[in-house]
Design a protein around this motif. Structure first.
Motif, short mmCIF file in Angstrom:
data_model
loop_
_atom_site.label_atom_id
_atom_site.label_comp_id
_atom_site.label_asym_id
_atom_site.label_seq_id
_atom_site.Cartn_x
_atom_site.Cartn_y
_atom_site.Cartn_z
N TYR A 91 105.44 -23.14 -67.69
CA TYR A 91 104.72 -21.87 -67.82
C TYR A 91 105.54 -20.66 -67.41
N GLY A 131 97.86 -29.81 -61.37
CA GLY A 131 96.98 -29.42 -60.26
C GLY A 131 95.90 -30.46 -59.98
N GLY A 132 95.12 -30.20 -58.93
CA GLY A 132 94.10 -31.14 -58.49
C GLY A 132 93.02 -31.40 -59.53
N VAL A 133 92.74 -30.42 -60.39
CA VAL A 133 91.84 -30.64 -61.53
C VAL A 133 92.66 -31.10 -62.73
N SER A 184 88.47 -19.86 -60.41
CA SER A 184 87.44 -19.21 -59.61
C SER A 184 87.68 -17.72 -59.40
N VAL A 216 81.40 -26.93 -61.40
CA VAL A 216 81.24 -28.38 -61.41
C VAL A 216 79.88 -28.77 -60.81
N PHE A 253 82.51 -22.37 -65.88
CA PHE A 253 81.45 -23.29 -65.45
C PHE A 253 81.75 -23.74 -64.03
N SER A 305 104.63 -26.20 -63.99
CA SER A 305 105.92 -25.67 -63.55
C SER A 305 107.01 -26.71 -63.82
N ALA A 344 87.61 -23.37 -65.25
CA ALA A 344 87.07 -23.63 -63.91
C ALA A 344 87.63 -22.63 -62.91
N TRP A 396 86.18 -18.21 -51.94
CA TRP A 396 85.03 -18.32 -52.84
C TRP A 396 83.81 -17.62 -52.26
#
Ligand SMILES: NC(=O)c1ccc[n+]([C@@H]2O[C@H](COP(=O)([O-])OP(=O)(O)OC[C@H]3O[C@@H](n4cnc5c(N)ncnc54)[C@H](OP(=O)(O)O)[C@@H]3O)[C@@H](O)[C@H]2O)c1
Length: 309
Positions: free
Chosen positions: A195, A155-157, A237, A254, A252, A177, A235, A46
């Protein structure tokens, strides 16, 4: 204090163990003795990890901006917390993070740790849950009965987004998956697409909201499935600088929000929301957590770095 910091390596950044003075909390900030920190694997790529807020280069950043721990000291003006309280939360990407024995955060970016969770479990929550909640509500304006498509539902989100969307009364479709489909089903998704086996934009139409956590081609194809007036929020990145406006507008970041974290803690303690730890590693192995070389029996959940108490 012991820390892990970024250093330049042949293929990007790697992590190096080091020592720094324990920071001092400023006005309205708290000093936190970190017990556990959650890993977002993309974080080392990032922009805020490699650049300061003014755009100049940043080196030796302490990564990982979600954590759980205990209040070690309160800065001037902090009235909402006292020393010794167990908390969880996040701090700004441009601040020094939580791969350290201590970190500093604004008092408004943390909340009391959910009582029913361990420090390690609590450290999986702040960024994933806030991102999912803000995607669905603040940016997505999701309403009951609407059809939402969540990319990366395991996923984590994504695992928070599936649970929140269901609790908001939506019809929830997720991509995931094949191995993680039973997990996403257990979170309450109504329909799940593998997917790798299915092109979602050939299967789906009339979607009110797409919440994307994958980016790239998946994001670019997401507009094909919307009803008239539907929206995409992302989200992910990896948005390039020359991306079309609609992609940039969908993105956006967080926002830390201690009040939302308090509400989320309430949902976790009431058993209305679940979180999942994939693996727990000591501070010195944090790099393996980022490059995903930690072996785990689980194909989902977040990897956490645990610091010695
Ligand atoms: N903007 C913000 O404020 C913000 C905040 C938090 C996170 N993020 C970003 O959001 C992204 C997701 O973060 P995360 O923590 O949820 O990552 P994660 O835990 O690695 O989850 C990503 C999920 O996406 C799935 N996936 C991969 N390719 C896919 C595809 N083509 N279609 C559907 N699903 C696919 C993966 O499944 P398999 O592994 O099973 O293949 C995995 O379950 C990252 O880019 C992260 O940097 C941004």
């Amino acid at each position: 204090m012991k820390i892990m910091q970024t250093v330049a390596a042949a293929n990007g950044l790697s992590l190096q163990a080091s020592e720094r003075p324990t920071p001092t909390p400023g006005p309205d900030e708290v000093l936190i003795r970190v017990h556990a920190a959650g890993i977002i694997t993309a974080e080392l790529d990032w922009q805020p990890t490699t650049h300061k807020a003014d755009g100049s280069p940043r080196s030796n950043a302490i990564p990982t901006h979600e954590f759980s721990g205990d209040i070690a000291a309160c800065g001037e003006g902090v009235k909402s917390f006292t020393e010794g309280q167990a908390i969880y939360g996040m701090n700004d990407w441009y601040q020094e993070g939580a791969l350290a024995e201590f970190t500093v955060a604004p008092a408004t970016s943390i909340a009391l740790r959910p009582k029913s969770l361990s420090y390690e479990q609590a450290a999986t929550v702040p960024i994933g849950a806030l991102t999912a909640w803000q995607a669905l509500t603040t940016h997505g304006h999701l309403q009951p009965q609407q059809r939402v498509l969540i990319h990366g539902g395991a996923g984590g989100v994504g695992f928070f987004a599936v649970q929140f969307a269901k609790s908001l009364g939506a019809y929830v479709i997720a991509t995931a998956s094949a191995d993680t489909i039973p997990f996403v089903k257990s979170l309450g998704a109504d329909q799940i697409l593998d997917y790798r086996a299915t092109r979602f934009d050939q299967e789906l139409r009339d979607i009110d909201l797409v919440v994307d956590t994958v980016g790239g081609e998946t994001l670019a194809r997401s507009w094909n499935v919307l009803r008239s007036g539907g929206r995409v929020v992302t989200a992910a990145s990896d948005i390039p600088d020359d991306a079309p406006h609609k992609i940039k507008d969908a993105f956006f970041l967080v926002q830390p929000d201690g009040k939302q974290l308090s509400e989320i803690a309430g949902l976790l303690d009431a058993g209305k929301l679940r979180t999942f730890v994939k693996a727990i590693v000591p501070l010195q192995d944090a790099e393996q957590a980022y490059n995903q070389s930690i072996s785990s029996a689980l194909r989902y959940g977040k990897t956490v770095v645990a610091l010695a108490p």
